[in-house]
Design a protein around this motif. Structure first.
Motif, PDB file in Angstrom:
ATOM      1  N   ALA A 160     -14.048  14.904   3.951  1.00  0.00           N
ATOM      2  CA  ALA A 160     -14.618  13.882   3.079  1.00  0.00           C
ATOM      3  C   ALA A 160     -14.386  12.476   3.630  1.00  0.00           C
ATOM      4  O   ALA A 160     -14.775  11.500   3.010  1.00  0.00           O
ATOM      5  CB  ALA A 160     -14.008  13.995   1.679  1.00  0.00           C
ATOM      6  N   GLY A 161     -13.747  12.393   4.798  1.00  0.00           N
ATOM      7  CA  GLY A 161     -13.474  11.066   5.357  1.00  0.00           C
ATOM      8  C   GLY A 161     -12.219  10.447   4.790  1.00  0.00           C
ATOM      9  O   GLY A 161     -11.989   9.254   4.938  1.00  0.00           O
ATOM     10  N   ASP A 162     -11.390  11.237   4.151  1.00  0.00           N
ATOM     11  CA  ASP A 162     -10.140  10.711   3.614  1.00  0.00           C
ATOM     12  C   ASP A 162      -8.997  10.972   4.584  1.00  0.00           C
ATOM     13  O   ASP A 162      -8.983  11.978   5.292  1.00  0.00           O
ATOM     14  CB  ASP A 162      -9.818  11.364   2.258  1.00  0.00           C
ATOM     15  CG  ASP A 162     -10.830  10.966   1.199  1.00  0.00           C
ATOM     16  OD1 ASP A 162     -11.342   9.836   1.272  1.00  0.00           O
ATOM     17  OD2 ASP A 162     -11.122  11.791   0.325  1.00  0.00           O
ATOM     18  N   HIS A 178      -9.414   6.302   1.636  1.00  0.00           N
ATOM     19  CA  HIS A 178     -10.690   6.499   2.317  1.00  0.00           C
ATOM     20  C   HIS A 178     -10.732   5.674   3.598  1.00  0.00           C
ATOM     21  O   HIS A 178     -10.470   4.480   3.585  1.00  0.00           O
ATOM     22  CB  HIS A 178     -11.851   6.112   1.418  1.00  0.00           C
ATOM     23  CG  HIS A 178     -13.164   6.456   2.017  1.00  0.00           C
ATOM     24  ND1 HIS A 178     -13.619   7.753   2.100  1.00  0.00           N
ATOM     25  CD2 HIS A 178     -14.093   5.700   2.608  1.00  0.00           C
ATOM     26  CE1 HIS A 178     -14.788   7.762   2.702  1.00  0.00           C
ATOM     27  NE2 HIS A 178     -15.107   6.521   3.032  1.00  0.00           N
ATOM     28  N   ALA A 179     -11.072   6.340   4.697  1.00  0.00           N
ATOM     29  CA  ALA A 179     -11.103   5.661   5.991  1.00  0.00           C
ATOM     30  C   ALA A 179     -12.505   5.721   6.578  1.00  0.00           C
ATOM     31  O   ALA A 179     -12.867   6.687   7.247  1.00  0.00           O
ATOM     32  CB  ALA A 179     -10.107   6.305   6.951  1.00  0.00           C
ATOM     33  N   ALA A 180     -13.317   4.700   6.269  1.00  0.00           N
ATOM     34  CA  ALA A 180     -14.674   4.653   6.812  1.00  0.00           C
ATOM     35  C   ALA A 180     -14.625   4.652   8.334  1.00  0.00           C
ATOM     36  O   ALA A 180     -13.734   4.051   8.923  1.00  0.00           O
ATOM     37  CB  ALA A 180     -15.390   3.398   6.322  1.00  0.00           C
ATOM     38  N   VAL A 224       0.292  -4.063  -3.384  1.00  0.00           N
ATOM     39  CA  VAL A 224      -0.963  -3.618  -2.790  1.00  0.00           C
ATOM     40  C   VAL A 224      -1.471  -2.498  -3.683  1.00  0.00           C
ATOM     41  O   VAL A 224      -0.675  -1.738  -4.236  1.00  0.00           O
ATOM     42  CB  VAL A 224      -0.735  -3.097  -1.357  1.00  0.00           C
ATOM     43  CG1 VAL A 224      -1.991  -2.469  -0.792  1.00  0.00           C
ATOM     44  CG2 VAL A 224      -0.240  -4.210  -0.458  1.00  0.00           C
ATOM     45  N   TYR A 225      -2.786  -2.420  -3.847  1.00  0.00           N
ATOM     46  CA  TYR A 225      -3.342  -1.443  -4.774  1.00  0.00           C
ATOM     47  C   TYR A 225      -4.277  -0.468  -4.066  1.00  0.00           C
ATOM     48  O   TYR A 225      -5.008  -0.831  -3.141  1.00  0.00           O
ATOM     49  CB  TYR A 225      -4.132  -2.143  -5.885  1.00  0.00           C
ATOM     50  CG  TYR A 225      -3.282  -3.022  -6.766  1.00  0.00           C
ATOM     51  CD1 TYR A 225      -2.751  -2.546  -7.952  1.00  0.00           C
ATOM     52  CD2 TYR A 225      -3.008  -4.341  -6.384  1.00  0.00           C
ATOM     53  CE1 TYR A 225      -1.955  -3.366  -8.755  1.00  0.00           C
ATOM     54  CE2 TYR A 225      -2.213  -5.160  -7.185  1.00  0.00           C
ATOM     55  CZ  TYR A 225      -1.694  -4.663  -8.375  1.00  0.00           C
ATOM     56  OH  TYR A 225      -0.917  -5.465  -9.157  1.00  0.00           O
ATOM     57  N   LEU A 226      -4.226   0.757  -4.532  1.00  0.00           N
ATOM     58  CA  LEU A 226      -5.151   1.785  -4.066  1.00  0.00           C
ATOM     59  C   LEU A 226      -6.010   2.200  -5.245  1.00  0.00           C
ATOM     60  O   LEU A 226      -5.498   2.370  -6.356  1.00  0.00           O
ATOM     61  CB  LEU A 226      -4.365   2.996  -3.539  1.00  0.00           C
ATOM     62  CG  LEU A 226      -5.170   4.238  -3.165  1.00  0.00           C
ATOM     63  CD1 LEU A 226      -6.028   3.975  -1.925  1.00  0.00           C
ATOM     64  CD2 LEU A 226      -4.250   5.430  -2.931  1.00  0.00           C
ATOM     65  N   ILE A 227      -7.312   2.316  -5.021  1.00  0.00           N
ATOM     66  CA  ILE A 227      -8.203   2.706  -6.113  1.00  0.00           C
ATOM     67  C   ILE A 227      -8.308   4.224  -6.153  1.00  0.00           C
ATOM     68  O   ILE A 227      -8.673   4.849  -5.156  1.00  0.00           O
ATOM     69  CB  ILE A 227      -9.607   2.092  -5.921  1.00  0.00           C
ATOM     70  CG1 ILE A 227      -9.497   0.576  -5.740  1.00  0.00           C
ATOM     71  CG2 ILE A 227     -10.510   2.435  -7.096  1.00  0.00           C
ATOM     72  CD1 ILE A 227     -10.826  -0.112  -5.538  1.00  0.00           C
ATOM     73  N   ARG A 228      -7.953   4.797  -7.277  1.00  0.00           N
ATOM     74  CA  ARG A 228      -8.089   6.256  -7.434  1.00  0.00           C
ATOM     75  C   ARG A 228      -9.464   6.576  -7.988  1.00  0.00           C
ATOM     76  O   ARG A 228     -10.078   7.560  -7.606  1.00  0.00           O
ATOM     77  CB  ARG A 228      -7.012   6.807  -8.349  1.00  0.00           C
ATOM     78  CG  ARG A 228      -5.601   6.526  -7.826  1.00  0.00           C
ATOM     79  CD  ARG A 228      -4.589   7.408  -8.514  1.00  0.00           C
ATOM     80  NE  ARG A 228      -4.831   8.801  -8.187  1.00  0.00           N
ATOM     81  CZ  ARG A 228      -4.515   9.822  -8.981  1.00  0.00           C
ATOM     82  NH1 ARG A 228      -3.952   9.599 -10.136  1.00  0.00           N
ATOM     83  NH2 ARG A 228      -4.761  11.058  -8.601  1.00  0.00           N
ATOM     84  N   SER A 229      -9.929   5.749  -8.908  1.00  0.00           N
ATOM     85  CA  SER A 229     -11.302   5.921  -9.404  1.00  0.00           C
ATOM     86  C   SER A 229     -11.775   4.594  -9.939  1.00  0.00           C
ATOM     87  O   SER A 229     -10.965   3.770 -10.384  1.00  0.00           O
ATOM     88  CB  SER A 229     -11.344   6.981 -10.506  1.00  0.00           C
ATOM     89  OG  SER A 229     -10.725   6.492 -11.675  1.00  0.00           O
ATOM     90  N   GLY A 230     -13.087   4.378  -9.877  1.00  0.00           N
ATOM     91  CA  GLY A 230     -13.659   3.126 -10.341  1.00  0.00           C
ATOM     92  C   GLY A 230     -14.034   2.222  -9.185  1.00  0.00           C
ATOM     93  O   GLY A 230     -13.992   2.634  -8.027  1.00  0.00           O
ATOM     94  N   SER A 251     -13.319   3.900  -4.787  1.00  0.00           N
ATOM     95  CA  SER A 251     -12.158   4.798  -4.821  1.00  0.00           C
ATOM     96  C   SER A 251     -11.755   5.181  -3.402  1.00  0.00           C
ATOM     97  O   SER A 251     -12.597   5.458  -2.547  1.00  0.00           O
ATOM     98  CB  SER A 251     -12.461   6.042  -5.660  1.00  0.00           C
ATOM     99  OG  SER A 251     -13.342   6.882  -5.004  1.00  0.00           O
ATOM    100  N   GLY A 252     -10.460   5.152  -3.147  1.00  0.00           N
ATOM    101  CA  GLY A 252      -9.941   5.418  -1.815  1.00  0.00           C
ATOM    102  C   GLY A 252      -9.664   4.147  -1.040  1.00  0.00           C
ATOM    103  O   GLY A 252      -9.007   4.184  -0.006  1.00  0.00           O
TER     104      GLY A 252
END
Lengths: 240, 240
Positions: B27-29, B14-16, B65-71, B92-93
């Motif tokens: 979706a901003g991804d 996800h890239a705000a 490094v971690y990427l959040i898929r959900s949660g 997530s993202g």
DNA sequence: CGACCACTTGAGCTCGCTCAAGACTAGTGG
DNA sequence: CCACTAGTCTTGAGCGAGCTCAAGTGGTCG
């Protein structure tokens, strides 16, 4: 803000923190490959700004990213309620010009006379396509900025202003440009209002707190802009 | 913290903020090229963590490094004086795992059950050499993080806690996972202590301030973890 | 049903903000 | 060289938001 003649630039990107071997040199500056260095230099426009002048204002169309070759900048955000929060002091080797939705998020003013290098965003973008590993160098810079931003957050969230000021002085002392470890003398490049706006307090409180630190013998004023620091003492008091 | 079986991952970063056309989807991804996507998936290790468990602690050797898929995760920094400053809530993202000198700068704890993707740093580093434009995607993420960090700074430097809390609620409401724009109901994923540690105040003050916002009809409690927001009103009060 | 934890409420105190003078510094011109 | 002035910095006095400690309430899970 004037454009200077374009001699070879030899760009220095300062990357605070630790990086894999071969990424930074002994001074903590990024090592660019000769190709990327040359490519960057080709799109770099040298710019000189005088002290107390503005490079861009928050909300301006974000045309460029800037690298500081010498001097110091103040990057600040004006809130709707009138507050002026200084987001960072930037020194030689630092990049500035963070943008969103095509406009700068903050205003940038020169604290001292500065030599800058201007990279136009479109040029940088197309250079990224030609020299993809250049993005790696900018990634390193962005991560360094992120760390600095988090340090700043930890600093301003100290409830006691004494701790904030102590932390600020310690931070300043990490800048070789303005601190002489031999003598322990720090040159304050910014005025009291800037310190207040950086630490999220008021000029009056900054003034009083400097007095308090002096009484505790953690610093001694030489003149308005020069102080002698007891670095160890200042760091110790941050913990308590 | 358990490893799950490795099916194809379809990673979402996800890239705000706003990015050049072709960089992010509706979706901003981030849009990854098929090659980088595949290359990333090859070094990605899926990890599941249960709510209230820790992924790593500040000071641990920074392996990944971690990427959040959900949660949702809580990223916090413990200071020597005992304070626990929450540096970010990650959704997530988002990526997390900022490090320096080979160790994590912050601790990361799961607020909810989370599906993560773990990238080992060495693997990522060598992948950067093979797929240089992947660094561009991480650059975008780092810049998005930097913007968020600055927003956080502006939030916590509000002198009145009422403003901080209002701003916090507005921020939360930007998270689709926990805000329903139809009903105006926000699900608070974190407890009062977390809110206090994020806003740099105390539990007691958070509690009282929620009460104050309720009296001003800017929010209404449904239960401890669910509130109805008057978003426009909250945003308006930030200015005054 | 009881125990624990999260949350709320209360009361007092203190740091720092506000407003308002006063002191100092540096730059300007007579 | 010395007023004069404008900007910056310091000092003072009063007040109030929020921190602290402490007690009370309510929800949840065994």
């Amino acid at each position: 803000m004037t454009a200077a003649a374009g001699a070879p630039l030899s760009l220095r990107f300062h990357a605070a923190g630790e990086w894999p071997d071969g990424t930074v040199d002994s001074a903590g500056d990024l090592i660019l490959s000769p190709e990327t260095d040359a490519a960057l230099a080709a799109i770099a426009a040298p710019v000189s700004v005088k002290a107390k002048t503005s490079v861009f204002r928050q909300g301006d169309a974000a045309a460029s990213v800037y690298l500081i070759r010498s001097g110091a900048m103040r990057v600040a955000h004006q809130l709707e309620d009138g507050r002026n929060q200084i987001v960072a002091f930037s020194w030689s080797g630092d990049l500035f010009g963070l943008a969103d939705h095509g406009v700068y998020l903050n205003s940038a003013d020169a604290l001292t006379d500065c030599d800058l290098v201007e990279f136009s965003r479109p040029a940088l973008k197309s250079l990224f396509l030609k020299e993809p590993q250049l993005q790696g160098d900018f990634l390193v810079e962005a991560i360094a900025d992120l760390r600095m931003s988090q340090r700043h957050l930890l600093l301003v969230t100290h409830q006691r202003v004494t701790k904030r000021l102590a932390g600020f002085l310690v931070e300043c002392a990490r800048q070789p440009d303005c601190y002489d470890p031999k003598t322990g003398v720090l040159s304050l490049i910014m005025d009291r209002t800037d310190i207040a706006d950086y630490l999220s307090t008021t000029v009056e409180t900054v003034s009083r707190t400097i007095g308090a630190l002096e009484e505790q013998r953690l610093m001694t004023r030489i003149d308005l802009r020069h102080v002698h620091l007891d670095l160890a003492g200042l760091q110790a008091m941050m913990v308590r």
